[in-house]
Design an enzyme around this catalytic site. Structure first.
Site, PDB file in Angstrom:
ATOM      1  N   CYS A   2       0.853  -1.183   0.000  1.00  0.00           N
ATOM      2  CA  CYS A   2       0.000   0.000   0.000  1.00  0.00           C
ATOM      3  C   CYS A   2       0.895   1.242   0.000  1.00  0.00           C
ATOM      4  CB  CYS A   2      -0.940   0.089   1.182  1.00  0.00           C
ATOM      5  SG  CYS A   2      -2.112  -1.271   1.235  1.00  0.00           S
ATOM      6  N   ARG A  29       3.833  -0.365  -4.758  1.00  0.00           N
ATOM      7  CA  ARG A  29       3.548  -0.844  -3.398  1.00  0.00           C
ATOM      8  C   ARG A  29       2.216  -1.576  -3.303  1.00  0.00           C
ATOM      9  NH1 ARG A  29       6.968   1.516   0.174  1.00  0.00           N
ATOM     10  NH2 ARG A  29       5.587   0.966   1.881  1.00  0.00           N
ATOM     11  N   TRP A  74      -2.904  -2.680  -1.756  1.00  0.00           N
ATOM     12  CA  TRP A  74      -2.678  -4.117  -1.888  1.00  0.00           C
ATOM     13  C   TRP A  74      -3.635  -4.741  -0.888  1.00  0.00           C
ATOM     14  CZ3 TRP A  74      -1.191  -8.404   0.977  1.00  0.00           C
ATOM     15  CH2 TRP A  74      -0.780  -9.521   0.240  1.00  0.00           C
ATOM     16  N   ASN A 100      -1.805   1.902   5.792  1.00  0.00           N
ATOM     17  CA  ASN A 100      -0.911   0.841   5.317  1.00  0.00           C
ATOM     18  C   ASN A 100      -0.620  -0.051   6.515  1.00  0.00           C
ATOM     19  OD1 ASN A 100       1.155  -0.698   4.281  1.00  0.00           O
ATOM     20  ND2 ASN A 100       2.636   0.974   4.169  1.00  0.00           N
ATOM     21  N   GLU A 474      17.031 -18.482  -7.562  1.00  0.00           N
ATOM     22  CA  GLU A 474      16.701 -17.099  -7.896  1.00  0.00           C
ATOM     23  C   GLU A 474      16.229 -16.993  -9.359  1.00  0.00           C
ATOM     24  OE1 GLU A 474      15.955 -14.607  -6.376  1.00  0.00           O
ATOM     25  OE2 GLU A 474      16.165 -12.991  -7.822  1.00  0.00           O
ATOM     26  N   LYS A 478      12.440 -15.591 -10.465  1.00  0.00           N
ATOM     27  CA  LYS A 478      12.204 -14.498 -11.424  1.00  0.00           C
ATOM     28  C   LYS A 478      11.193 -14.945 -12.478  1.00  0.00           C
ATOM     29  CE  LYS A 478      13.515 -11.582  -9.594  1.00  0.00           C
ATOM     30  NZ  LYS A 478      14.010 -11.791  -8.346  1.00  0.00           N
ATOM     31  N   GLU A 481       7.537 -15.292 -10.950  1.00  0.00           N
ATOM     32  CA  GLU A 481       6.799 -14.081 -10.589  1.00  0.00           C
ATOM     33  C   GLU A 481       6.594 -13.140 -11.768  1.00  0.00           C
ATOM     34  OE1 GLU A 481       8.965 -12.233  -7.378  1.00  0.00           O
ATOM     35  OE2 GLU A 481      10.813 -12.205  -8.508  1.00  0.00           O
ATOM     36  N   LYS A 591       5.710  -4.446  -3.775  1.00  0.00           N
ATOM     37  CA  LYS A 591       7.152  -4.298  -3.589  1.00  0.00           C
ATOM     38  C   LYS A 591       7.577  -4.507  -2.153  1.00  0.00           C
ATOM     39  CE  LYS A 591      11.243  -3.157  -5.129  1.00  0.00           C
ATOM     40  NZ  LYS A 591      11.876  -4.275  -5.855  1.00  0.00           N
TER      41      LYS A 591
END
Ligand code: F6R
Length: 596
Positions: A2, A29, A74, A100, A474, A478, A481, A591
């Site tokens: 948020c 966010r 969010w 938030n 990793e 990536k 997502e 994020k």
């Protein structure tokens, strides 16, 4: 999670547009919905506009105003509907609230208010705040700023959980912001007498670089004549010193790139070395915090992969260390004592699980060393020592440049501890030089073509060994997502213990290899997959007959894992674009994960 943005005393009486522009910069966010509340110019009336979905190129039709408050959401409590979008109002539509965090005791408060005949329009936890303030202010017919401020403080202090709120009062044209656990920063534009409130710095850069990061249990009161910070516990004003942030407006712009993600992937040509050059002394200093102590790395998601690689780097230097996912930390808290240094890795410094892990470690008297990108964060304040990687804002939701800079910090730290700083620095410089040639149009074209081939694939497997195993984790994250493709990473040695059963004709398997003693093991694993008709994509400095497809990466010894991972970042990006996803804002993500 948020984003909050507000302006007070907007110089062009265009608060709706100013807030909208601010929210566009904070959209990373949360992007389930957005909304703005403004106080009309001549009458103490609040007008609100709310929409579900991303802001994109949205325009606002709100009337002119000097004071506005907005939010990008969010979703936590309540589905993604207009009614649940913030800001939320009291019954008289005089007070607007954005929030938030999670109000853990909101149900109990809501029931009390319902008994007092308050009607709620949303399913959110946030709406109770507007009604709490309305309820206590109703005894005061002609309330003052002081009355309003006192009631906001009282309401906020009753909330449990990690929260940040912004409250706009139409009568006094005042915004009060309170923080406990979720970030808030005040921006001060002295020249134009404007004040701003934001969840993060990028939204402020257009207006000012003079800021004050609110601490937990602090509040800020903003109106056209006043900017005052308060200690919430004592309810007393506090003297503060403004900081000047060292960022440019262009740091938060795409600068001609179609997406922030592509820009940030490319920036790694410079950011890794920049982090090291800016922090060499601090990394040496950090070595004192870890020397002869029990080391535990922690973080979540990509930051956890960095933590895991930290453990491998330390092990390769002959230093014992552990890596624990911050969200699983509680199981291991009894292992933490006053001889432990917990190294917390976080881009945002606001990840709730990482903060909880750090707090529990501190309770057990451990020292905390943080490696973070966003300045002024909660983790920075909680830590005993921190290394600010200074890669500039990372706006794409998925982490790339922050990750590789954090990795370089852990690598150098591990080497400093065994007196190999010089060699390590040489390799980091070599890496930067090699990346600047390798990460070019040719590589991108190769990966664009590869992404086209793989677009319809439902599953990708990625294997690695030793350092290339966390690198594979990793790489897979990536892809998952950014492209919504199922990608699974395995340690190559695990294949025979079960997962090789998944291999069927044509299934794409990426093999991450460096020029090291494990090269042959990985070639053998690839051969075993090929024998079961898997298709092999070799990501490595050297080609091999077993590869159906080779993506060459520069050889930089143990740092080869960085280009190997960058292949995953770029492939994920092009797959995401090919599938019509938004690589900067993958679905369901945000994020900064400020809720546990
Ligand atoms: C993945 C990603 C996340 C974050 C994780 C921790 O690309 O970005 O997995 O790494 O949410 O975030 P920070 O680093 O802010 O603590």
């Amino acid at each position: 999670m948020c984003g909050i943005f507000a302006v007070v005393n907007d110089k062009n009486e265009n608060a709706p547009q100013t807030v909208l522009d601010g929210l566009k910069k904070l959209e990373y966010r949360g992007y389930d919905s957005w909304g703005i509340a403004v106080r009309k110019l001549k009458t103490p009336i609040i007008e609100v506009e709310k929409h579900i979905g991303k802001i994109g190129e949205a325009k606002t039709s709100l009337p002119p105003s000097r004071v506005g408050l907005g939010h990008t959401r969010w979703a936590t409590h309540g589905g993604v509907f207009d009614k649940n979008a913030h800001p939320h109002l009291d019954s008289k539509k005089q007070i607007a609230v954005v929030h938030n965090g999670i109000i853990e005791n909101y149900l109990e408060i809501k029931e009390e208010l319902i008994r007092k005949n308050h009607r709620f329009l949303s399913e959110t936890d946030t709406e109770v705040v507007a009604h709490m303030i309305e309820e206590t202010l109703k005894e005061k017919k002609d309330y003052s700023i002081g009355d309003f401020v006192a009631q906001v403080f009282a309401a906020f202090k009753r909330l449990t959980g990690s929260n940040a709120i912004g409250v706009l009062d139409s009568k006094t044209e005042t915004i009060v912001a309170c923080r406990n656990g979720s970030p808030l920063v005040v921006g001060v534009d002295e020249r134009n007498h404007q004040l701003f409130l934001s969840s993060d710095i990028p939204a402020l850069l257009k207006h000012t670089k003079k800021v004050y990061f609110l601490n937990d249990n602090e509040a800020a009161v903003l109106n056209k004549n006043l900017f005052q910070v308060y200690d919430l516990k004592k309810e007393k004003p506090k003297k503060i010193i403004l900081e000047t942030v060292n960022l440019k407006i262009s740091d938060a712009e795409k600068e001609g790139y179609p997406h922030f993600l592509l820009k940030e992937i490319e920036e790694q040509k410079r950011t890794i070395l920049k982090t090291i050059e800016k922090n060499q002394d601090r990394i040496r200093e950090a070595a004192k915090f870890v020397k002869s102590r029990k080391i535990i790395f922690t973080g979540c998601g990509t930051a956890y992969h960095c933590a895991l690689l930290g453990k491998y780097f330390f092990a390769k230097s002959g230093l014992a260390a552990d890596a624990i996912q911050a969200n699983e930390f509680s199981a291991f808290r009894y292992l933490i004592d006053d001889k432990t240094t917990v190294m917390a890795i976080s881009q945002s410094g606001e990840t709730a699980d990482t903060l909880l892990a750090v707090k529990s470690a501190k309770k057990n008297k451990a020292k905390v060393l943080a490696v973070i990108n966003s300045r002024g964060s909660t983790l920075e304040r909680l830590s005993d020592f921190f290394i600010p990687i200074q890669t500039g804002p990372e706006i794409a939701v998925v982490s790339t440049k922050a990750f590789t800079s954090q990795l370089a910090v852990l690598y150098l730290l591990a080497k400093i501890l065994v007196n190999k700083e010089k060699v390590a620095l040489m390799k980091i410089r070599l890496l930067a030089r090699k990346l600047s040639h390798w990460l070019d149009r040719g590589l991108k074209d190769q990966l664009i073509n590869l992404a086209k081939k793989l677009l319809k694939e439902k599953h990708l497997y990625i294997i690695g060994k030793e350092l290339n195993y966390p690198a594979a984790l990793e790489f897979a994250l990536k892809v998952k997502e950014t492209a919504y493709t199922h990608a699974e990473a395995f340690a190559s040695g695990e294949l025979k213990h079960g997962v090789i059963a998944l291999i069927e004709k044509g299934i794409p398997c990426f093999v991450l290899i460096s020029k090291d003693e494990y090269e042959n093991d990985l070639i053998s694993a690839a051969t075993e997959i090929k024998a079961r008709n898997g298709t092999i994509f070799g990501v490595s400095p050297a080609d091999a007959p077993v590869f159906d497809y080779h993506i060459p990466t520069p050889d930089v010894d143990e740092l080869t894992i960085i280009p190997n991972i960058i292949v995953g970042q770029l492939l994920a990006y092009y797959l995401g674009v090919g599938k019509g996803a938004d690589p900067d804002k993958p679905r369901n993500l945000a994020k900064s994960v400020t809720v546990k």
